[in-house]
Design an enzyme around this catalytic site. Structure first.
Site, PDB file in Angstrom:
ATOM      1  N   ARG A 211      32.984  37.330  40.039  1.00 12.81           N
ATOM      2  CA  ARG A 211      33.522  36.279  40.284  1.00 12.81           C
ATOM      3  C   ARG A 211      32.886  35.787  41.704  1.00 12.81           C
ATOM      4  O   ARG A 211      33.397  36.578  42.739  1.00 12.81           O
ATOM      5  CB  ARG A 211      35.167  35.911  40.227  1.00 12.81           C
ATOM      6  CG  ARG A 211      35.532  34.644  40.588  1.00 12.81           C
ATOM      7  CD  ARG A 211      36.837  34.957  41.231  1.00 12.81           C
ATOM      8  NE  ARG A 211      37.861  34.983  40.181  1.00 12.81           N
ATOM      9  CZ  ARG A 211      38.928  35.584  40.120  1.00 12.81           C
ATOM     10  NH1 ARG A 211      39.649  36.048  41.539  1.00 12.81           N
ATOM     11  NH2 ARG A 211      39.935  35.896  39.392  1.00 12.81           N
TER      12      ARG A 211
ATOM     13  N   ASP B 184      41.143  40.607  42.402  1.00 14.23           N
ATOM     14  CA  ASP B 184      40.769  39.344  43.344  1.00 14.23           C
ATOM     15  C   ASP B 184      40.297  40.249  44.535  1.00 14.23           C
ATOM     16  O   ASP B 184      40.591  41.274  44.890  1.00 14.23           O
ATOM     17  CB  ASP B 184      42.196  38.747  43.812  1.00 14.23           C
ATOM     18  CG  ASP B 184      42.664  37.910  42.750  1.00 14.23           C
ATOM     19  OD1 ASP B 184      41.905  37.486  41.775  1.00 14.23           O
ATOM     20  OD2 ASP B 184      43.825  37.720  42.665  1.00 14.23           O
ATOM     21  N   MET B 185      39.625  39.544  45.332  1.00 15.60           N
ATOM     22  CA  MET B 185      39.161  40.199  46.795  1.00 15.60           C
ATOM     23  C   MET B 185      40.059  39.494  48.110  1.00 15.60           C
ATOM     24  O   MET B 185      40.434  38.336  48.139  1.00 15.60           O
ATOM     25  CB  MET B 185      37.734  39.546  47.097  1.00 15.60           C
ATOM     26  CG  MET B 185      37.265  40.484  48.136  1.00 15.60           C
ATOM     27  SD  MET B 185      37.302  42.271  48.259  1.00 15.60           S
ATOM     28  CE  MET B 185      35.801  42.592  47.156  1.00 15.60           C
TER      29      MET B 185
ATOM     30  N   GLN C   1      33.255  37.187  48.202  1.00 18.89           N
ATOM     31  CA  GLN C   1      33.189  35.987  48.952  1.00 18.89           C
ATOM     32  C   GLN C   1      32.006  35.631  49.639  1.00 18.89           C
ATOM     33  O   GLN C   1      31.565  36.400  50.514  1.00 18.89           O
ATOM     34  CB  GLN C   1      34.629  36.161  49.884  1.00 18.89           C
ATOM     35  CG  GLN C   1      35.746  36.683  49.469  1.00 18.89           C
ATOM     36  CD  GLN C   1      36.812  37.707  50.037  1.00 18.89           C
ATOM     37  OE1 GLN C   1      35.969  38.506  50.980  1.00 18.89           O
ATOM     38  NE2 GLN C   1      37.908  37.339  49.930  1.00 18.89           N
TER      39      GLN C   1
ATOM     40  N   THR D 132      34.720  27.641  42.189  1.00 16.62           N
ATOM     41  CA  THR D 132      34.714  26.607  43.134  1.00 16.62           C
ATOM     42  C   THR D 132      35.353  25.173  42.533  1.00 16.62           C
ATOM     43  O   THR D 132      34.990  25.048  41.445  1.00 16.62           O
ATOM     44  CB  THR D 132      33.276  26.465  44.047  1.00 16.62           C
ATOM     45  OG1 THR D 132      33.594  25.622  45.118  1.00 16.62           O
ATOM     46  CG2 THR D 132      32.357  26.247  42.992  1.00 16.62           C
TER      47      THR D 132
ATOM     48  N   ARG E 271      47.881  29.914  51.712  1.00 17.42           N
ATOM     49  CA  ARG E 271      46.396  29.651  51.445  1.00 17.42           C
ATOM     50  C   ARG E 271      45.927  28.264  50.929  1.00 17.42           C
ATOM     51  O   ARG E 271      45.006  27.751  51.595  1.00 17.42           O
ATOM     52  CB  ARG E 271      45.921  30.835  50.816  1.00 17.42           C
ATOM     53  CG  ARG E 271      46.036  32.165  51.301  1.00 17.42           C
ATOM     54  CD  ARG E 271      45.000  33.399  50.735  1.00 17.42           C
ATOM     55  NE  ARG E 271      45.499  33.536  49.408  1.00 17.42           N
ATOM     56  CZ  ARG E 271      46.362  34.711  49.545  1.00 17.42           C
ATOM     57  NH1 ARG E 271      47.255  35.200  50.246  1.00 17.42           N
ATOM     58  NH2 ARG E 271      46.966  35.119  48.147  1.00 17.42           N
TER      59      ARG E 271
ATOM     60  N   GLY F 241      35.820  32.134  49.867  1.00 16.31           N
ATOM     61  CA  GLY F 241      36.847  33.004  50.543  1.00 16.31           C
ATOM     62  C   GLY F 241      37.916  32.372  50.941  1.00 16.31           C
ATOM     63  O   GLY F 241      37.665  31.359  51.707  1.00 16.31           O
TER      64      GLY F 241
END
Ligand code: FAD
Length: 283
Positions: free
Chosen positions: A160, A109-110, A139, A202, A264, A164
């Site tokens: 991916r 993951d970022m 992102q 998304t 989030r 973001g």
């Protein structure tokens, strides 16, 4: 807190793997691919990081034994990025090695922009050793992401693409949602044309429709990419894509450390925030 816990239940598959595996099995039986996220981030001790690493290795074994169709997703700050980069890299290298043994795949993951370059650097080190078993996220809200995508495509990195989820300053990220969406569309098209099995992550139906049309017009097979969505969000759209023959992977988080993830999810959609506020004022 109890309102957040109530909301968390919508977004999280349970606090234990025993609970999560039932959700994964149900999703697999319905035709969805899955990626499991064992919740955790921002750890400050090596003990915590090593426990998280070992739990992920155990998870890969459990996925294999139960023949679940699920990859894993993890965060670098859960593996000790705030302690030391080389140490974090070693931990993930061990998970990647287990992924090779269990024929699985690890997605990094970022996180926030303070970690972007360090995440890419660690990803590249692991990719050199295990190119088929590791991928990362990009992102679209970051100005740098078009350049990062070009570099990733040159090196056959598996990406991916997401918009973001962190709060970023305007000198680093597009402040305007329209620009974030435009950047997503541009990067998505590049990845569909030249990427290595990209993941389009998304719930934005307009962008998903653009992806579908673009793939059709460019003779890109529906097997050449996948859509990804979060557990508990736009379930009807998830089912619709599946029924149309697209590959769709559900990101399924589980674990006791659910608060940052849920926060989030609340922040990115005002209806969720209204739900929390309404319930606070109702008391
Ligand atoms: C599989 C996957 C992996 C991800 N990995 C990362 C990552 O590594 N790093 C990172 O920074 N971000 C990640 N994200 C989160 C992402 O960056 C966005 O914050 C999130 O997906 C919301 O953006 P959107 O693309 O869905 O578009 P939006 O324009 O935000 O939303 C489109 C529509 O989706 C629905 N929706 C979106 N969010 C919610 C919500 N919270 N609650 C209810 N409905 C909602 C609404 O109907 C909304 O109109 C990931 C997302 C997905 C799907």
């Amino acid at each position: 807190m109890d309102i957040l816990l109530f909301l968390a239940k919508r977004f999280i598959a349970g606090e234990t793997f025993e609970q999560a595996k039932v959700v994964v099995k149900g999703l697999n039986d319905a035709g969805f691919l899955v990626t499991l996220d064992m919740l955790g981030e921002s750890v400050t001790s090596k003990g915590q990081a090593e426990r998280a690493r070992d739990s992920y290795i155990q998870l890969l074994g459990d996925i294999y034994k139960l023949a679940l169709n699920s990859t894993i997703s993890l965060k670098l700050t859960q593996m000790g990025l705030d302690i030391d980069d080389a140490y974090c890299c070693e931990n993930i290298m061990k998970i990647a090695e287990a992924a090779v043994n269990y024929k699985n795949f690890v997605r990094l993951d970022m996180e926030g922009s303070g970690y972007t370059q360090r995440t890419i650097d660690i990803f590249k080190k692991i990719h050199e050793v295990y190119p088929e078993n590791i991928g990362m996220a990009i992102q679209s809200y970051l100005y740098r992401s078009k350049k990062d995508t070009a570099h990733a495509m040159e090196n056959r990195h598996r990406i991916r693409l997401c918009k973001g989820a962190y709060k970023e300053p305007p000198d680093i990220a597009y402040p305007d949602k329209m620009d974030v969406n435009k950047s997503f569309e541009d990067i998505m098209k590049e990845l569909l044309l030249k990427g290595n099995y990209p993941a389009i992550a998304t719930h934005d139906e307009r962008l998903i429709n653009i992806a579908k049309t673009f793939a059709r017009e460019n003779n890109i097979s529906p097997d050449g990419f996948e859509f990804q969505m979060l557990y508990g969000i736009r379930r009807n759209l998830q089912k619709k894509l599946l029924s149309e023959g697209y590959r769709i992977r559900i990101y399924v988080p589980y674990g006791r450390y659910w608060l940052p993830y849920t926060t989030r999810r609340v922040r990115e959609r005002k209806e969720n925030l209204f739900f929390v506020l309404k319930n606070i004022f109702r008391r």
